[in-house]
Motif scaffolding. Structure first.
Motif, mmCIF file in Angstrom:
data_model
loop_
_atom_site.group_PDB
_atom_site.id
_atom_site.type_symbol
_atom_site.label_atom_id
_atom_site.label_comp_id
_atom_site.label_asym_id
_atom_site.label_seq_id
_atom_site.Cartn_x
_atom_site.Cartn_y
_atom_site.Cartn_z
ATOM 1 N N ARG A 24 60.303 -15.897 74.872
ATOM 2 C CA ARG A 24 59.394 -14.776 75.126
ATOM 3 C C ARG A 24 59.470 -13.760 73.987
ATOM 4 N NH1 ARG A 24 57.021 -13.536 80.006
ATOM 5 N NH2 ARG A 24 56.117 -11.450 80.104
ATOM 6 N N THR A 34 57.961 -15.039 70.831
ATOM 7 C CA THR A 34 56.498 -15.016 70.922
ATOM 8 C C THR A 34 55.946 -13.671 70.473
ATOM 9 O OG1 THR A 34 56.532 -16.607 72.749
ATOM 10 C CG2 THR A 34 54.531 -15.296 72.473
ATOM 11 N N TRP A 35 56.558 -12.606 70.966
ATOM 12 C CA TRP A 35 56.115 -11.267 70.547
ATOM 13 C C TRP A 35 56.290 -11.075 69.045
ATOM 14 C CZ3 TRP A 35 52.998 -8.725 73.387
ATOM 15 C CH2 TRP A 35 53.093 -8.713 74.790
ATOM 16 N N ASN A 59 56.330 -13.395 66.709
ATOM 17 C CA ASN A 59 55.357 -14.223 65.985
ATOM 18 C C ASN A 59 53.970 -13.604 66.011
ATOM 19 O OD1 ASN A 59 56.994 -16.362 65.035
ATOM 20 N ND2 ASN A 59 56.991 -17.327 67.044
ATOM 21 N N LEU A 60 53.592 -13.050 67.158
ATOM 22 C CA LEU A 60 52.297 -12.380 67.238
ATOM 23 C C LEU A 60 52.229 -11.216 66.255
ATOM 24 C CD1 LEU A 60 51.637 -12.311 71.097
ATOM 25 C CD2 LEU A 60 50.391 -13.624 69.383
ATOM 26 N N TYR A 103 58.410 -23.200 66.764
ATOM 27 C CA TYR A 103 58.038 -22.414 67.941
ATOM 28 C C TYR A 103 57.396 -23.294 69.007
ATOM 29 C CZ TYR A 103 55.501 -19.253 70.984
ATOM 30 O OH TYR A 103 55.005 -18.629 72.099
ATOM 31 N N LEU A 137 58.297 -24.037 72.866
ATOM 32 C CA LEU A 137 57.334 -23.795 73.944
ATOM 33 C C LEU A 137 57.128 -25.068 74.768
ATOM 34 C CD1 LEU A 137 55.441 -21.560 75.066
ATOM 35 C CD2 LEU A 137 53.624 -22.529 73.646
ATOM 36 N N TRP A 168 48.217 -21.253 64.201
ATOM 37 C CA TRP A 168 48.362 -20.064 65.043
ATOM 38 C C TRP A 168 47.039 -19.639 65.647
ATOM 39 C CZ3 TRP A 168 52.862 -18.805 66.803
ATOM 40 C CH2 TRP A 168 54.011 -19.036 66.058
ATOM 41 N N ILE A 189 50.488 -19.235 74.456
ATOM 42 C CA ILE A 189 51.095 -17.902 74.339
ATOM 43 C C ILE A 189 50.630 -17.004 75.476
ATOM 44 C CG2 ILE A 189 51.040 -15.800 72.945
ATOM 45 C CD1 ILE A 189 51.117 -17.599 70.466
ATOM 46 N N ASP A 190 49.335 -17.029 75.758
ATOM 47 C CA ASP A 190 48.807 -16.214 76.863
ATOM 48 C C ASP A 190 49.438 -16.620 78.188
ATOM 49 O OD1 ASP A 190 47.210 -14.804 75.149
ATOM 50 O OD2 ASP A 190 45.391 -15.949 75.566
#
Length: 945
Positions: free
Chosen positions: A128, A131-132, A134-135, A699, A703, A759, A768-769
């Motif tokens: 988690r 993920t943040w 990477n965004l 990543y 996931l 990406w 990701i969502d």
């Protein structure tokens, strides 16, 4: 495990979506619980039930069975049942028994889940947080929307896409020469506009013959799903749905102009729909002159007037004359381009600017007239340095870019030429004169009219392959180039199918066939079979559709089994191999029958247009002018060879003259501005570096692992992913029978059947969502072994997500892509000491769930106090964090506003709405930074050992 009592509320740890369950009955060893949300009753063994008792605490917000929002003021227990004292929205105090809690309550907030014993594995917390991060990294890269397309990284295409897509509601004309990728450029712009949230409702209008090609390009290369609209589809929507206007039923629509010219009601409907972006392909067919305006032009003109953004794709301006060129520009900006004579006079001045740029670039000594012209244009240029050729490279670049920005049509028109771009392969045509078989002579003598495709004169569809010398010739060619891939294109699908069967049955040679009657999936499979260097077929046989929308540049041999009548179609065929990135000379093999229409057509292409060895932008106009004479000379036996040679020479001279006119009339200023090579190369390098350093594969492995998706190595840098037996839910975009993916751009370009994960890919974005949209990973309890801490200490690690609250009046201008949240990782001790800066990366070890629950229960009060302290500290510094986080955005906006404002003073092509859009964005950001928002995203308890 607490004692079970009827009417208590429990949740299933493994199936949180079932909501709260009510204890129905308690037996000696079992307990039965009704889950109201699903209507299911489950019976569990009391000693091993995956259940957790729900107990809310003072300050928690809850809802009751009447959906009222309540706040817990106190909680106590009577007869093993919880009773809450709650405050209503009206401020009144009430008592609420736990059996009257809302059964659909789901524990998503980190603290709620932690206190109730809902703890996830540590790998979910790490995933988690990564993920943040990477965004945030992708957001900061500045190339979002440019990396996800299945295309080669070609500088001029990247430059155009980056330049145009960064604007508000761009209105431009794309007029690159054939083979330079206008469609790719338009789709890159579209992809980036949609990625940034600036375009949602999109209408693409193309000639009917190109609808399939566009659909395939959008889907295969950009993962964009468009709906094809024709009259049948419109009727089906209005008859089967509540939509009276079918154009309100879909967001992204692809259609032909015929839909509107044949049905005025449909045109009224499309005019009554809001569009963010309109794309028109083959716009040069929209006829306009001072004397006459076609109906098609009038329709597009009305549609363009009500649409925010507009992309026109057209042939190069010189091909159809300045008047036609002006007609397309007035669609973009009718206020700016409202007088043709003024436009012609202004264009004549562009050559002087081009001479200036060329002289400055080459350090030439400029003439006095050019220097005087430069002085009249630029007051901030050191004329003496220019005059003496003493500008530094940076000075030269600044002056040239300013001249390009301020003068000419470079902001609204982009046209690149092969000569300017370079990097294209050589072409080599090899002809093979063959003797016309008696069977064909007989068919032709009896009145057959298809002289270019004599195989279609036979009643037995497969008979021709037994005597046609082209079959044996093809076998010899395959044997001569055994280790090389060969693409064959023929006009009809039947010809390709019958030829493939003949190779198999007569010569035991395997081949793949590619034609319009196959599904897109089957076409992918056959194209992939051809691309496979290890086990794939040597030859792919395509019908005419094979020359549309596909990239076979890994092949260097093209067989034209027959020739199309139209030069543009011939160029499309050759264009499957003749592309930027082609590494070898393209060998074009053309078999034809001597003394036939085939030979005459070959001679016309070769001698009149030189169409095999080079592109022929003037070919379409020559064909249009001499089409009837060409067809007559091909079909008539009464035209002598000498007469035909005279006709070819006439076309050749006309072609030479037209090319000369086009060359002399070209807009060199436009060529400079359409691809500023220094900027284009920087964008290309930036993307290459980004992809080389990308952690996407690692990543996605994490996931996939967390969600239970199998991934195994395949070949050629590819992987097979498939649902595992215990997969968590349904992974977005994953087929039930699995799929092949690659993270490598080069592999993706050679294998159309593989999914190119980036990406920007929907599977990655939706994955990701899915993760951030639910609770997985927002709680974790683990242990670390470290000499830095005394054993038995409790550390709390949190991830807070900082964002900004956009004032309502600015929400339309600021898009989600520009508001990427900032994750802040904090680590505190049990005594509320912030040790975030010095906390190292440790090897975390999982803690058994039962022990984790005990720790939480034992330390509940301490945990809440520490979280409160962390939240206060984050809130105190939130504005500071966000100011730093968004400072780059603010600076970019400020510079862009200043640049456009200054540019508008000398270049009327800069629209007021562009400047106002960016000003509104800047004001929105500034206002929002005064209202920072922070949200607790996840909690990790760490026990030291």
């Amino acid at each position: 495990m607490s004692e079970f009592v009827i009417d208590q509320r429990w949740i299933n740890d493994a199936e949180l979506m079932m909501g709260l369950g009510t204890v129905l009955s308690v037996e000696h060893r079992t307990v039965s619980i009704l889950f109201h949300a699903t209507g299911e009753t489950r019976t569990y063994a009391k000693e091993s039930a995956p259940l957790t008792r729900i107990r809310f605490n003072t300050g928690d917000e809850i809802t009751d069975i009447h959906k009222r929002k309540l706040q817990v003021e106190d909680v106590f227990e009577e007869d093993s049942l919880l009773i809450y004292q709650v405050k209503t929205e009206n401020g009144e105090l009430e008592l609420l028994e736990e059996r009257d809690l809302d059964t659909s309550i789901q524990l998503n907030k980190p603290l709620e889940r932690l206190i109730s014993g809902q703890v996830d594995k540590n790998k979910w917390f790490d995933l988690r947080y990564q993920t943040w991060l990477n965004l945030q990294k992708n957001y900061s890269s500045g190339i979002s929307g440019l990396t996800g397309a299945r295309t080669s990284l070609i500088p001029h295409q990247l430059y155009i896409a980056n330049e145009i897509a960064s604007r508000y509601a761009p209105r431009v004309l794309l007029a690159d020469e054939v083979g330079l990728g206008k469609t790719i450029e338009a789709c890159l712009i579209l992809h980036q506009q949609m990625n940034r949230g600036r375009a949602n409702r999109v209408l693409i209008i193309v000639p009917d013959a190109l609808i399939h090609q566009w659909l395939v390009e959008l889907l295969r290369r950009f993962n964009l799903y468009f709906s094809i609209f024709d009259e049948e589809r419109c009727l089906a929507i209005t008859e089967s749905t509540d939509f009276e206007n079918p154009f309100h039923a879909e967001q992204q629509i692809l259609c032909s102009l015929d839909l509107f010219t044949n049905n005025p009601d449909r045109f009224e409907q499309v005019l009554n729909s809001d569009w963010d972006l309109l794309i028109i392909d083959e716009a040069h067919h929209l006829a306009w002159s001072n004397e006459h305006v076609s109906e098609e032009y009038k329709l597009v003109e009305k549609l363009a007037a009500i649409t925010k953004g507009l992309l026109l794709l057209t042939a190069t301006p010189e091909q159809f004359g300045k008047e036609s060129h002006f007609a397309r520009l007035r669609l973009l900006d009718p206020d700016r381009f409202n007088d043709y004579e003024s436009f012609v006079q202004q264009e004549n001045q562009y050559q002087i600017i081009a001479d200036l740029i060329e002289g400055i670039s080459n350090n030439d000594q400029l003439s006095d007239s050019l220097l005087n012209h430069l002085m009249s244009l630029e007051s901030n240029v050191d004329i003496e340095l220019v005059k003496n050729g003493q500008l530094t490279e940076q000075n030269k670049s600044d002056v040239i870019h300013h001249l390009l920005d301020c003068h000419g049509t470079g902001r609204v028109l982009f046209r690149n030429t092969r000569a300017a771009i370079q990097g294209f392969p050589e072409r080599q045509v090899i002809s093979y004169p063959l003797t016309l078989p008696e069977q064909y002579k007989t068919a032709i003598a009896s009145g057959s009219t298809d002289l270019l495709h004599p195989e279609r004169t036979k009643n037995d569809s497969s008979e021709w392959t037994l005597f046609d010398p082209r079959v044996n010739w093809l076998v010899e060619l395959l044997n001569k180039h055994k280790t090389e891939k060969i693409l064959l294109i023929t006009h009809y699908a039947d010809t390709a199918i019958e030829l493939s069967n003949a190779l198999k049955t007569q010569f035991a040679i395997a081949s793949s066939v590619f034609h319009e009657n196959l599904s897109i999936v089957d076409r992918d499979k056959r194209a992939a079979d051809f691309a496979d260097n290890e086990t794939g077929v040597q030859i792919l046989m395509c019908s005419e559709i094979g020359s549309e929308g596909r990239n076979f540049q890994f092949s260097h041999h093209l067989v034209l089994f027959d020739l199309p009548l139209n030069p543009d179609l011939l160029e499309q065929r050759i264009g499957r191999l003749d592309r930027i990135g082609q590494t070898q000379t393209i060998n074009i093999h053309v078999p034809y029958f001597e003394h036939s229409a085939q030979q005459r057509l070959y001679n016309w292409y070769d001698n009149a247009l030189n169409a095999f060895n080079s592109t022929c932008p003037a070919g379409a106009e020559i064909f249009s002018k001499y089409k009837e004479q060409l067809i007559e000379s091909l079909s008539s036996s009464q035209t002598s060879d000498d007469e035909y040679d005279d006709f070819v020479n006439l076309c050749k001279q006309d072609y030479i003259d037209l090319n000369q006119v086009m060359h002399e009339g070209r807009d060199r200023l436009l060529e400079y501005s359409s691809c500023r090579k220094d900027i284009a190369n920087k964008i290309q390098s930036k993307i290459e570096n980004f992809e080389q350093n990308s952690q996407l594969k690692l990543y996605m492995n994490d996931l996939f692992d967390c969600y239970g998706v199998n991934i195994e190595e395949h070949k050629s840098g590819s992987y097979i992913i498939s649902p595992a037996e215990h997969m968590v839910g349904q992974f977005p975009g994953l087929h039930d029978d699995g799929m092949t993916v690659t993270f490598d751009r080069n592999v993706a370009l050679s294998h159309d059947d593989m999914h190119f994960l980036s990406w920007d890919h929907p599977m990655v974005l939706n994955g990701i969502d899915m993760l951030l949209g639910n609770e997985m990973g927002n709680t974790s309890v683990c242990s670390i072994k470290s000499n830095d801490f005394q054993p038995g200490q409790l550390l709390i690690q949190t991830v807070h997500v900082l964002n900004i609250e956009i004032p309502h009046e600015h929400q339309q201008e600021i898009t989600s892509e520009q508001l990427q949240a900032l994750p802040v990782l904090s680590t505190y001790t049990e005594s509320c000491e912030d040790i975030s800066p010095e906390f190292k990366t440790y090897k975390f070890k999982s803690v058994a769930k039962a022990i984790a629950k005990q720790i939480v229960q034992l330390k509940e009060s301490d945990i809440k106090n520490i979280l409160s302290r962390i939240s206060d500290d984050i809130s105190t510094h939130a504005s500071e964090y966000l100011q730093s986080h968004y400072s780059t955005n603010l600076l970019i906006l400020e510079n862009e506003i200043d640049r456009l404002t200054a540019l508008k003073a000398v270049n009327p092509q800069v629209r007021d709405e562009e400047i106002e859009f960016f000003k509104s964005q800047l004001n929105g950001f500034r206002a929002a930074l005064d209202n920072p928002v922070n949200r607790l995203d996840s909690i990790r308890l760490i026990i030291t050992t």
